[in-house]
Write a protein that holds these residues in place. Structure first.
Motif, PDB file in Angstrom:
ATOM      1  N   ILE B 174       0.835  -1.203   0.000  1.00 24.94           N
ATOM      2  CA  ILE B 174       0.000   0.000   0.000  1.00 24.94           C
ATOM      3  C   ILE B 174       0.867   1.249   0.000  1.00 24.94           C
ATOM      4  O   ILE B 174       0.646   2.182  -0.767  1.00 24.94           O
ATOM      5  CB  ILE B 174      -0.915  -0.003   1.233  1.00 24.94           C
ATOM      6  N   PHE B 175       1.883   1.218   0.857  1.00 17.76           N
ATOM      7  CA  PHE B 175       2.696   2.426   0.951  1.00 17.76           C
ATOM      8  C   PHE B 175       3.522   2.623  -0.308  1.00 17.76           C
ATOM      9  O   PHE B 175       3.802   3.738  -0.709  1.00 17.76           O
ATOM     10  CB  PHE B 175       3.581   2.351   2.184  1.00 17.76           C
ATOM     11  N   MET B 176       3.924   1.492  -0.885  1.00 16.90           N
ATOM     12  CA  MET B 176       4.670   1.635  -2.136  1.00 16.90           C
ATOM     13  C   MET B 176       3.803   2.330  -3.179  1.00 16.90           C
ATOM     14  O   MET B 176       4.264   3.214  -3.899  1.00 16.90           O
ATOM     15  CB  MET B 176       5.117   0.276  -2.653  1.00 16.90           C
ATOM     16  N   ALA B 177       2.520   1.931  -3.226  1.00 16.60           N
ATOM     17  CA  ALA B 177       1.638   2.518  -4.208  1.00 16.60           C
ATOM     18  C   ALA B 177       1.298   3.955  -3.830  1.00 16.60           C
ATOM     19  O   ALA B 177       1.290   4.834  -4.673  1.00 16.60           O
ATOM     20  CB  ALA B 177       0.369   1.687  -4.329  1.00 16.60           C
ATOM     21  N   VAL B 333       5.760 -11.801  -1.859  1.00 12.19           N
ATOM     22  CA  VAL B 333       5.378 -11.826  -3.269  1.00 12.19           C
ATOM     23  C   VAL B 333       4.567 -10.576  -3.577  1.00 12.19           C
ATOM     24  O   VAL B 333       4.745  -9.919  -4.604  1.00 12.19           O
ATOM     25  CB  VAL B 333       4.546 -13.092  -3.564  1.00 12.19           C
ATOM     26  N   ASN B 334       3.689 -10.230  -2.645  1.00 11.65           N
ATOM     27  CA  ASN B 334       2.850  -9.054  -2.816  1.00 11.65           C
ATOM     28  C   ASN B 334       3.705  -7.812  -2.999  1.00 11.65           C
ATOM     29  O   ASN B 334       3.447  -6.982  -3.873  1.00 11.65           O
ATOM     30  CB  ASN B 334       1.938  -8.908  -1.607  1.00 11.65           C
ATOM     31  N   VAL B 335       4.756  -7.703  -2.185  1.00 13.28           N
ATOM     32  CA  VAL B 335       5.635  -6.540  -2.282  1.00 13.28           C
ATOM     33  C   VAL B 335       6.280  -6.495  -3.671  1.00 13.28           C
ATOM     34  O   VAL B 335       6.297  -5.461  -4.350  1.00 13.28           O
ATOM     35  CB  VAL B 335       6.722  -6.604  -1.191  1.00 13.28           C
ATOM     36  N   GLY B 339       5.742  -3.751  -6.532  1.00 13.34           N
ATOM     37  CA  GLY B 339       6.887  -3.033  -7.045  1.00 13.34           C
ATOM     38  C   GLY B 339       6.912  -3.040  -8.563  1.00 13.34           C
ATOM     39  O   GLY B 339       7.087  -2.008  -9.211  1.00 13.34           O
ATOM     40  N   LEU B 340       6.698  -4.227  -9.153  1.00 18.06           N
ATOM     41  CA  LEU B 340       6.720  -4.348 -10.614  1.00 18.06           C
ATOM     42  C   LEU B 340       5.599  -3.507 -11.220  1.00 18.06           C
ATOM     43  O   LEU B 340       5.776  -2.812 -12.206  1.00 18.06           O
ATOM     44  CB  LEU B 340       6.563  -5.810 -11.019  1.00 18.06           C
ATOM     45  N   TRP B 341       4.433  -3.597 -10.609  1.00 14.86           N
ATOM     46  CA  TRP B 341       3.238  -2.913 -11.114  1.00 14.86           C
ATOM     47  C   TRP B 341       3.461  -1.411 -11.177  1.00 14.86           C
ATOM     48  O   TRP B 341       3.057  -0.744 -12.114  1.00 14.86           O
ATOM     49  CB  TRP B 341       2.096  -3.231 -10.162  1.00 14.86           C
ATOM     50  N   ASN B 342       4.091  -0.916 -10.106  1.00 14.86           N
ATOM     51  CA  ASN B 342       4.214   0.529 -10.002  1.00 14.86           C
ATOM     52  C   ASN B 342       5.530   1.044 -10.580  1.00 14.86           C
ATOM     53  O   ASN B 342       5.960   2.142 -10.241  1.00 14.86           O
ATOM     54  CB  ASN B 342       4.089   0.949  -8.542  1.00 14.86           C
ATOM     55  N   LEU B 343       6.177   0.227 -11.426  1.00 13.52           N
ATOM     56  CA  LEU B 343       7.411   0.713 -12.040  1.00 13.52           C
ATOM     57  C   LEU B 343       7.108   2.023 -12.754  1.00 13.52           C
ATOM     58  O   LEU B 343       6.125   2.119 -13.500  1.00 13.52           O
ATOM     59  CB  LEU B 343       7.928  -0.325 -13.034  1.00 13.52           C
TER      60      LEU B 343
END
Ligand code: SF4
Ligand code: SF4
Ligand code: SF4
Ligand code: SF4
Lengths: 193, 344, 487
Positions: B174-177, B333-335, B339-343
């Motif tokens: 969540i925080f990454m996003a 895995v979620n992290v 991470g990949l998604w929000n590249l």
């Protein structure tokens, strides 16, 4: 020989557990809308069946005779030793065939704080004098009140017709048997009959 | 933001009083709800004697607890024994400080956040404090000087430490996003965007499971498993001390429900309303937002009870297996996926 | 000597021994029997003691009467024997009321016991059972129940052979036979209650013990009757610390299987209830036993002018401990008390205390007619103090189970045990030392009597056992045998 039961091999879908949990949740959710089966106790009463094992009580037969002869077998069998009997002679002048019974409890205590409602006393009683009753509400303000004495036990037990009445009429048969009744002889009251 | 010190103190005090009492009322009525729901699920009636539908039951219970003799067994470690119940209640209430209850409210023309402390490290604060609650239980188990209690305490520390890892990792996505740790910001983002439960389903799953474990609720109530540990760490407790454990548990449930609402269910969001709509509605928007938030909390609290009567208690090894070998990898895995998604 | 085999085991017996005796005494095989009783003799009417001799299963022999023959081969449990016993049992039970629920004999009834072994679970008898007189008062001590009677005639034979009188007999014939009172009315014999014991069933019951308690709830102790110097061996039965009955225990050297009715009913004297003195008293005020003993030692001083008067109901151990203390305290006058009742030529002795011989052997003397003037008197045990001794006393110390009218004048009162609470030795009128064992416990505040004298002495004898050994040594002059008594 031990029989080996193979475990059901779980499929990947089952291994997820989530579908199983979901179906479980569904089940419990639906259960919420089933009708309640709770009995609202003091207002509603449960149905008590004949063989219900409530508080043990002593019974009288249809002639009002106390059936217990204080053989003390119930005292002996009672697993938690709840019963204490003070045996004694049957009261002289009792209306039934005294010389054949002779014995009656002078006092009879059942400590209902000890009783486990096993029903052994009813089962072992050779005179069918003690019965498990439908009485299930035992409230008291003190421990002493829950030690039922003879009076209370007869209140609980009440009347129970006895189809056999094995002691009844035995004295009449005695005279028919041609014996001199020594008691009458002793009393000097031999009457021609 | 006003510079008026009095104003700040005043609003903050008001918020503290409001939110704390809100939680305590929830904590008081939660047992009633739990008993009612449990009863329904078991075709029973539940409390129905004290007041209408048993609604005064919590008061009766509280009175009972207050008037009971506060006995301290002779064999306990006194200081920790007395301290322990407080140590379970306080962390639960502390977390409350960072939970946003509603959109900002206008007071005397000033906009005030509906959160006691709008920390920019909000979620880290949550984890830091929630780790503390394990001490209460562990101390209680140890101080009780009783095998069962000790086992309960030991289990609880093992369980909480294990699941804290998953708990922490599950929200990293969540925080990454969102690129922020401030909880108000996370909510605001969800109000305009999509609820995190849809963007972070794996994270949500792991968080929810871990939340059950952190609050010692079935199926993870091993520390107080009645059947094996005769109530575990609080075996030796009675009267108000026991009530405090009780309150602590329910407060923790409330807090975790609130966290789930804030992190995954859009906080005070109502579908099809945006931040602009809330702002337009003024203080009515605050009320709607607050109600929406509390509805979500209640729903999750209900879910707690619902799960309790659906899933049986785990064995301890299963619990550990689930925590370390399933949830932890899942969270990792979620992290990675996030991470990949929000590249960029 | 005759050699025979019983159940395949060889035994050697004196000529004239019956099979039943040989099996019982030599092999420990109990052959069932009702009418035979060792101290009454053989009758041979009950037929349950049948055994198979020399493989003759057609004509079984009654082992109670059949003397052993040389090279006999006796089977006590062959199929024919078992079948015969089953038959006998069935006949005995045909008219038996199966009153066990209200029968005092239940629990110690050979009819019940053999029913378990040889009886059938149900009855083939469809006719009506015969009704006979029940609840017949044979006297104020014995009650008779005709239906339960199996007509073994042990009771009538007891009076004939042991008491040489015939207050009861068999009346009528065949199925109507029953025991009945003779023309002289109720039984008056002072040993009549023995028929209650020997009656194998519940036909004769003690009116005193009747319906008091089931025997299986009672505790029993083998001890000795304290009624008179004979020292009849008894089994004392108690329920919850209260004595309920004495029954004689067989000892061929003392009382055979009998005891007198007064002795049998003397159990009542030992149920003290609330009358018991618990703890000590000094000048009428409750005091600890230690304080009372200290006071006693102070009163006795150098022992000049002090006498000890001991009860002959005390055991030799107590008397020895008392004597040892008296010697160390400088008291040289040791008297024993006395009590009498009417004796007879059977068992009862004039001396109504059980241990006069023991007291004498230990150096106690009767109170002289002309007693010397005393400064103080220490009275140990349940004994009547001659009034002459009380005159001019400085102090009186009483040690006994209850308080009496004398207690008011006593400076120190010490608790004591009743004879049925004592453990020790009594020496009977024939000089036979017999073991006394406690049947009941006195409860708190009543230590064993001998410990009082031990504590006064400052000795540390751990148990009465150490004293018993000394007593045996001291009684070497008297006949110090201890006869193990049989039941
Ligand atoms: S209740 Fe029955 S078993 Fe109990 S003493 Fe009376 S007769 Fe015997
Ligand atoms: S029911 Fe069982 S426990 Fe109760 S009095 Fe009867 S025998 Fe005793
Ligand atoms: S004599 Fe024995 S068998 Fe007969 S009623 Fe009495 S106890 Fe039962
Ligand atoms: S009363 Fe007893 S001893 Fe006498 S004959 Fe009958 S059974 Fe035998």
């Amino acid at each position: 020989m031990a029989k080996v039961v193979d475990r059901h091999k779980l499929t990947w879908y089952e291994e997820l557990y989530l579908p199983a949990i979901a179906s479980g949740l569904k089940r419990t959710f639906r259960q919420m809308f089933q009708p309640d089966i709770t009995l609202q106790y003091p207002e509603e009463r449960p149905q008590i069946y004949d063989d219900y094992r409530g508080a043990p009580g002593l019974v009288r037969d249809q002639d009002g005779r106390e059936k217990c002869v204080s053989c003390q077998l119930c005292e002996y069998i009672c697993p938690p030793k709840a019963i204490v009997i003070v045996p004694g002679e049957a009261p002289e002048g009792a209306t039934y065939d005294y010389s054949h019974i002779e014995k009656a409890p002078r006092e009879f205590f059942i400590d209902m704080l000890r009783c486990i409602y096993c029903g052994y006393c009813e089962e072992i009683c050779p005179e069918q004098a003690i019965f498990m009753t439908g009485e299930y509400e035992l409230n008291a303000g003190s421990r002493q009140e829950l030690v039922h004495d003879k009076k209370r036990l007869y209140e609980i037990g009440g009347l129970r017709p006895d189809p056999i009445q094995k002691w009844k009429g035995k004295d009449d048969r005695l005279d028919a048997g041609g014996f001199t009744d020594l008691r009458k002889r002793g009393a000097g009251a031999e009457e021609g009959e | 933001m006003s510079d008026n010190l009095l104003f700040i103190i005043g609003t903050n005090l008001a918020k503290i009083i409001l939110f704390t009492h809100l939680v305590l009322i929830f904590a008081a009525y939660m047992p009633w709800v739990e008993r009612k729901v449990s009863a329904w699920m078991q075709d029973r009636v539940g409390p129905n004697r004290v007041g209408y539908a048993g609604l005064l039951q919590p008061i009766a219970d509280a009175l009972k607890f207050i008037f009971k003799e506060d006995a301290i067994p002779g064999h306990v470690e006194k200081v920790l024994f007395v301290l322990a119940p407080a140590m379970t209640v306080i962390p639960a209430l502390l977390i409350l400080a960072v939970i946003p209850f509603a959109p900002p409210v206008k007071v005397l023309g000033e906009s005030v956040q509906m959160v006691i402390a709008d920390l920019d490290t909000g979620i880290l604060f949550v984890f830091a404090i929630s780790s503390l609650s394990v001490y209460g239980i562990t101390f209680a188990g140890w101080a009780s000087n009783n095998k069962y209690s000790l086992l309960g305490g030991v289990r609880s520390s093992a369980q909480m430490i294990s699941y804290e890892v998953c708990l922490g990792l599950s929200v990293v996505g969540i925080f990454m996003a969102a690129q922020t740790l401030r909880l108000t910001d996370i909510v605001t983002l969800q109000v305009d965007g999509v609820w995190n439960i849809f963007t972070q389903p794996i994270g949500a799953l792991v968080f929810i499971v871990a939340a059950f474990a952190e609050t010692n609720r079935l199926p993870f109530d091993l520390p107080e498993a009645e059947t094996e540990l005769v109530a575990g760490y609080h075996t030796e407790y009675g009267s108000m001390k026991f009530a405090m454990f009780f309150a602590g548990e329910y407060a923790a449930m409330f807090v975790f429900s609130a966290l789930v609402a804030v992190l995954f269910l859009g906080g005070w969001d109502v579908p099809f309303m945006s931040n602009a709509t809330f702002a337009a509605l003024g203080n009515w928007g605050v009320v709607i937002g607050m109600l929406s938030f509390l509805t979500k909390v209640c729903a999750f609290l209900f879910f707690y009870v619902w799960v309790r009567w659906t899933i049986p208690r785990f064995r301890f090894d299963q619990l550990m297996h689930l925590g370390w070998k399933v949830l932890l990898p899942l969270a990792l895995v979620n992290v990675v996926i996030t991470g990949l998604w929000n590249l960029p | 000597m005759i050699t025979l085999t019983i159940d395949g085991r060889q035994v050697e017996v004196a000529p004239g021994t019956t099979i039943l005796e040989a099996a019982r005494d030599q092999l420990g095989i109990e052959i069932p029997h009702y009418c035979y009783h060792r101290d009454i003799g053989i009758d041979g009417n009950c037929r349950i003691c049948l055994v198979e001799v020399n493989g003759n299963s057609a004509k079984l022999a009654i082992s109670c009467k059949q003397p052993c023959g040389d090279k006999m081969d006796v089977q006590t449990a062959s199929p024919a024997v078992v079948a015969a016993r089953k038959g006998v049992m069935e006949f005995l039970l045909i008219n038996h009321p199966l009153d066990c629920t209200i029968c005092d004999q239940a629990g110690e009834c050979p009819l019940q016991e053999y029913s378990y072994e040889y009886g059938s679970g149900d009855s083939r008898f469809v006719e009506r059972k015969r009704n006979k007189p029940k609840h017949v008062e044979f006297s104020d001590k014995v009650m008779f129940d005709g239906e339960r009677c199996i007509l073994c005639t042990r009771c009538t034979r007891f009076f004939e052979t042991v008491r040489e009188c015939r207050p009861i007999g068999v009346e009528n014939m065949g199925g109507k036979s029953t025991i009945t009172l003779g023309p002289n009315g109720p039984i008056a014999d002072p040993y009549q209650m023995n028929i209650v014991d020997i009656c194998p069933v519940g036909a004769l019951t003690s009116r005193d013990f009747r319906f008091k308690q089931r025997v299986w709830f009672m505790d029993f102790a083998d001890t000795v009757c304290a009624g008179c110097a004979r020292g009849c061996n008894i089994t004392a039965g108690a329920y919850q610390g209260k004595l309920l009955r004495f029954v004689p225990r067989r000892n061929p050297e003392v009382n055979k299987s009998w005891m007198c009715d007064d002795g049998r009913l003397s159990y009542k004297d030992h149920n003290l209830g609330d009358a018991r003195l618990r703890g000590a008293k000094i000048a009428g005020e409750p005091a600890s036993i230690d304080d009372a003993l200290a006071k006693l030692a102070e009163l006795v001083g150098d022992g000049q002018g002090v006498a000890v008067l001991a009860s002959t109901k005390d055991t030799c151990e107590e008397l020895l401990a008392l004597k040892t203390w008296a010697a160390s305290a400088g008291v040289t006058t040791l008297w024993h008390g006395a009590a009498t009742w009417s004796g007879d030529d059977f068992l009862r002795c004039e001396d109504a205390t059980p241990n006069t011989a023991g007291a004498k052997a230990l150096g106690y003397e009767p109170v002289p007619a002309q007693a010397p003037a005393l400064r103080g008197l220490v009275v140990a045990g349940d004994v009547d103090v001659p009034p002459a001794l009380l005159a001019g006393l400085d102090f009186l110390v009483l040690q006994r189970a209850t308080e009496t009218e004398l207690s008011a004048g006593a400076v120190v009162l010490l608790p004591g045990r009743t004879p049925l609470e004592k453990k020790g030795t009594w020496v009977n009128v024939d000089g036979l030392a017999q073991d006394v064992r406690p049947a009941v416990e006195p409860g708190p505040g009543v230590p064993e009597d001998w410990t009082l004298w031990r504590d006064l002495l400052g000795e540390s004898w751990p148990s009465v056992k150490s004293l018993t050994l000394r007593v045996r040594a001291e009684l070497g002059g008297a006949d110090g045998r201890l006869v193990a008594s049989e039941s």
